[in-house]
Design a protein around this motif. Structure first.
Motif, PDB file in Angstrom:
ATOM      1  N   THR A 267      50.480  35.517  33.880  1.00  0.00           N
ATOM      2  CA  THR A 267      49.697  36.733  34.146  1.00  0.00           C
ATOM      3  C   THR A 267      49.179  36.690  35.575  1.00  0.00           C
ATOM      4  O   THR A 267      48.573  35.697  35.987  1.00  0.00           O
ATOM      5  N   THR A 268      49.410  37.740  36.354  1.00  0.00           N
ATOM      6  CA  THR A 268      49.111  37.690  37.790  1.00  0.00           C
ATOM      7  C   THR A 268      47.915  38.540  38.203  1.00  0.00           C
ATOM      8  O   THR A 268      47.661  38.687  39.391  1.00  0.00           O
ATOM      9  N   SER A 269      47.179  39.070  37.262  1.00  0.00           N
ATOM     10  CA  SER A 269      46.094  39.988  37.604  1.00  0.00           C
ATOM     11  C   SER A 269      44.891  39.250  38.182  1.00  0.00           C
ATOM     12  O   SER A 269      44.679  38.053  37.928  1.00  0.00           O
ATOM     13  N   LEU A 270      44.068  39.987  38.926  1.00  0.00           N
ATOM     14  CA  LEU A 270      42.809  39.432  39.430  1.00  0.00           C
ATOM     15  C   LEU A 270      41.899  39.057  38.268  1.00  0.00           C
ATOM     16  O   LEU A 270      41.178  38.051  38.331  1.00  0.00           O
ATOM     17  N   ASP A 271      41.920  39.842  37.194  1.00  0.00           N
ATOM     18  CA  ASP A 271      41.081  39.541  36.036  1.00  0.00           C
ATOM     19  C   ASP A 271      41.403  38.166  35.455  1.00  0.00           C
ATOM     20  O   ASP A 271      40.509  37.450  35.007  1.00  0.00           O
ATOM     21  N   LYS A 272      42.700  37.806  35.449  1.00  0.00           N
ATOM     22  CA  LYS A 272      43.080  36.487  34.936  1.00  0.00           C
ATOM     23  C   LYS A 272      42.512  35.390  35.827  1.00  0.00           C
ATOM     24  O   LYS A 272      41.996  34.373  35.333  1.00  0.00           O
TER      25      LYS A 272
ATOM     26  N   SER B 208      35.270  38.987  45.101  1.00  0.00           N
ATOM     27  CA  SER B 208      35.091  38.969  43.649  1.00  0.00           C
ATOM     28  C   SER B 208      35.010  37.547  43.122  1.00  0.00           C
ATOM     29  O   SER B 208      34.256  37.256  42.184  1.00  0.00           O
ATOM     30  N   ILE B 209      35.791  36.653  43.735  1.00  0.00           N
ATOM     31  CA  ILE B 209      35.768  35.252  43.312  1.00  0.00           C
ATOM     32  C   ILE B 209      34.494  34.568  43.789  1.00  0.00           C
ATOM     33  O   ILE B 209      33.859  33.815  43.051  1.00  0.00           O
ATOM     34  N   ASP B 210      34.111  34.847  45.026  1.00  0.00           N
ATOM     35  CA  ASP B 210      32.902  34.217  45.576  1.00  0.00           C
ATOM     36  C   ASP B 210      31.673  34.548  44.743  1.00  0.00           C
ATOM     37  O   ASP B 210      30.759  33.721  44.615  1.00  0.00           O
ATOM     38  N   ALA B 211      31.656  35.747  44.176  1.00  0.00           N
ATOM     39  CA  ALA B 211      30.510  36.157  43.360  1.00  0.00           C
ATOM     40  C   ALA B 211      30.382  35.315  42.099  1.00  0.00           C
ATOM     41  O   ALA B 211      29.292  35.216  41.523  1.00  0.00           O
ATOM     42  N   LEU B 212      31.482  34.702  41.663  1.00  0.00           N
ATOM     43  CA  LEU B 212      31.457  33.886  40.442  1.00  0.00           C
ATOM     44  C   LEU B 212      31.139  32.427  40.725  1.00  0.00           C
ATOM     45  O   LEU B 212      30.646  31.715  39.859  1.00  0.00           O
TER      46      LEU B 212
END
Length: 473
Positions: free
Chosen positions: A82-87, A123-127
Motif C-alpha cells: 500500500t503506497t498511500s500517505l495514510d499507510k 504530516s509526518i513531522d506532526a506525528l
C-alpha cells in the motif's frame, strides 16, 4: 561483461516482481507482503549491512506496526504493498505510540510497488514530536530504490541479490497463481511495459583492430586523455575505432571479440572495424530460442543500443555513464521544446526547458529534461521495454547539475500518480513513432494491459487503446 549481465538481469527481474505485485494488489491481495517478508531479509541484510535483521512476526504473531528489525543496528522495516500517505502515517503513528524508538533508531517503509512521487513531510513531522527522525525522501523506499543501492555493492554481492530477487519472483508467481483461483478480479490494469517487435536478424563479425593501437591513435587524433589512469572499457575502445574511421553509429554491441548489430554492416560503416570475411547473418530466433543467458543479454543490450541510435535523430540524448535517455532542445538555441502526442485527444508535453537565474537573467540556472530509462525483458515469446520516467537537470544541456537531486526532489513533490502514468504513456507514444520506415529494425508497440476480468491464470493480455491525454500543458 559479467557486470552488464547482472545489471540487465536485476532490472528485468525487479521490473517483473513489481508488475506481479501490482497484479496481486489489483486482485485485492494486499497481504502479498506477508508472503515476501522472509524473502526480502537476505537482500536488506546486504543492501543496508544489517546482518542481524530478522522477521519480528516470528517473535510475535502479527507484530504490530513493523515487520522486520535488527536489534543490534537498531533499524526496523514495515513491508507493504500500500503506497498511500495514510499507510505511512499509520506506521509512524504506531511506531511512536508503542515507543519502538526505544529499540530502533531508524524506521523504513518498504513498498513492494512504485511509491508515490512525493509524501507530505509536515504530516509526518506532526506525528513524531521529535521522538525520532523520519525523512520521507530517505525512509520511504520501493524496490526500484533497492535496485539503485545494489549497484554500489561488490559484484559477488550483486550476484547474490540477483539470486534472491529470482526467488522472490518465483514466490510472487506462485502467489498469483494460487490466489487467482479464489479471488474475483477487477477488469484491467495497465503496466509500464511496452511491447517490442524484434527484427528478423542479427549481423555479427570479428573485430579487426588491436585495442592498444586504437587507444594510442585516439590519444593523438581524437584528443583522448583517459580517466584517472583507468584503461577504457571494451565498448569505449570500439567506439574510438569507429570515430577514427569517421563512423557515427552507436547501434551495436561488442562481445567476445566480435561486433553485433541489428543493422546490415555494409550499410552502416561498421565494416571498417571488422573482418568482412567473418560477417554472418543470424536469425533472431537462433538467439532468442537458444536458452543461453548470454544470447538473451545480448538481445537486451542490442535493443538499448538501437534505441539510443534511433533516438539521436529525435534529439534525445543518452547519458554516457548511467545510460538513461533525456530530451534535448529541438535546436541548441531553443529555450523550450514541446512534443505533440495523441491520447483521447491531441495534447502537448514540455520535454525540455532552459531556466535562467532570477537574480541574473542573462545566466542559465539549469536545463530541465524529461528523462526515461528502458529495461528490456522477455516474457514467453514476447519482448517488452519497461519504461521508468523521471527528470534530469543539467548545467549545460549534457552534464548533471550539482543541484540535480534537489531540483528532482522538488519536481517529485508536485507529481501525482496520474502524472507519472501520463509520463509513461507519453514516452510509449513517442517511442512508437521513432521508427516508422524500416521494418528491419526493432519497433515499439503498445503498452501492455492485463485483462483480469476472465479470472483465468491471473489474467490475459490485451492491446491497450491509446495513452491518456495530458492535462493542459
Amino acid at each position: 561483461m559479467k557486470q552488464l549481465e547482472i545489471e540487465n538481469e536485476l532490472r528485468d527481474v525487479v521490473s517483473r516482481v513489481i508488475v506481479q505485485v501490482e497484479l496481486a494488489t489489483a486482485q485485492g491481495r494486499t497481504d502479498i507482503n506477508l508472503a515476501l517478508e522472509d524473502a526480502l531479509i537476505p537482500i536488506l541484510q546486504l543492501v543496508y549491512n544489517l546482518p542481524n535483521l530478522t522477521n519480528l512476526n516470528r517473535k510475535q504473531k502479527n507484530f504490530p506496526g513493523i515487520d522486520l528489525g535488527d536489534d543490534s543496528d537498531r533499524v526496523a522495516f514495515q513491508v507493504t504493498s500500500t503506497t498511500s500517505l495514510d499507510k505511512v502515517k499509520d506506521t509512524v503513528r504506531q511506531f511512536v505510540e508503542r515507543k519502538y524508538f526505544n529499540s530502533f533508531d531508524e524506521l523504513y517503509v518498504l513498498m513492494l510497488v512504485a511509491k508515490q512521487s512525493s509524501y507530505s513531510q509536515s504530516s509526518i513531522d506532526a506525528l513524531i514530536d521529535d521522538e525520532f527522525e523520519f525523512r520521507c525522501k530517505d525512509h520511504i523506499v520501493d524496490l526500484r530504490d533497492l535496485l539503485g543501492l545494489v549497484t554500489s555493492l561488490r559484484l559477488t554481492q550483486q550476484s547474490r541479490v540477483l539470486d534472491e530477487f529470482k526467488r522472490i519472483l518465483g514466490e510472487v508467481d506462485a502467489f498469483i497463481s494460487y490466489s487467482s483461483e479464489k479471488i474475483d478480479l477487477p477488469d484491467t490494469i495497465t503496466s509500464n511495459m511496452q511491447r517490442v517487435v524484434l527484427p528478423d536478424a542479427v549481423y555479427v563479425a570479428d573485430l579487426n583492430f588491436d585495442d592498444k593501437e586504437i587507444v594510442k591513435a585516439a590519444r593523438t587524433e581524437l584528443g583522448y586523455k583517459g580517466y584517472k589512469g583507468r584503461w577504457p572499457s571494451p565498448r569505449s575502445v570500439a567506439k574510438m575505432a569507429l570515430r577514427l574511421n569517421e563512423v557515427q553509429n552507436d547501434a551495436w554491441v561488442r562481445f567476445d571479440g566480435r561486433m553485433f548489430s541489428f543493422r546490415d554492416f555494409s550499410e552502416t560503416g561498421l565494416l571498417r572495424v571488422v573482418d568482412e570475411g567473418t560477417l554472418e547473418r543470424l536469425e533472431i530466433t537462433d538467439l532468442t530460442d537458444s536458452g543461453e543467458i548470454d544470447n538473451i543479454n545480448l538481445i537486451k543490450q542490442l535493443l538499448h543500443a538501437e534505441a539510443s541510435e534511433q533516438l539521436k535523430s529525435r534529439n534525445v540524448r543518452t547519458h554516457p555513464r548511467d545510460r538513461f535517455f533525456f530530451f534535448g532542445p529541438g535546436d541548441e538555441d531553443d529555450a523550450m521544446r514541446k512534443e505533440s502526442w495523441v491520447g483521447k485527444k491531441k495534447a502537448v508535453r514540455t520535454v525540455y526547458e532552459r531556466k535562467q537565474q532570477k537574480k541574473a537573467p542573462e545566466k542559465v540556472a539549469f536545463h530541465k529534461h524529461l528523462s526515461f530509462d528502458l529495461a528490456f525483458t522477455q516474457m514467453g515469446d514476447e519482448w517488452y521495454a519497461v519504461i521508468l520516467p523521471s527528470w534530469y537537470y543539467s548545467y549545460n544541456g549534457y552534464k548533471q547539475s550539482n543541484w540535480h537531486h534537489d531540483y528532482l526532489s522538488q519536481q517529485k513533490r508536485l507529481e501525482r500518480n496520474a502524472t507519472v502514468r501520463n509520463l509513461v504513456r507519453f514516452t510509449a507514444f513517442f517511442l512508437s513513432s521513432i521508427n516508422d520506415d524500416d521494418p528491419a529494425l526493432p519497433r515499439f508497440g503498445s503498452l501492455l494491459d492485463f485483462d483480469l476480468s476472465d479470472n483465468n491464470d491471473g489474467g490475459t493480455e490485451s492491446e491497450t487503446d491509446e495513452p491518456l491525454e495530458e492535462q493542459a500543458a
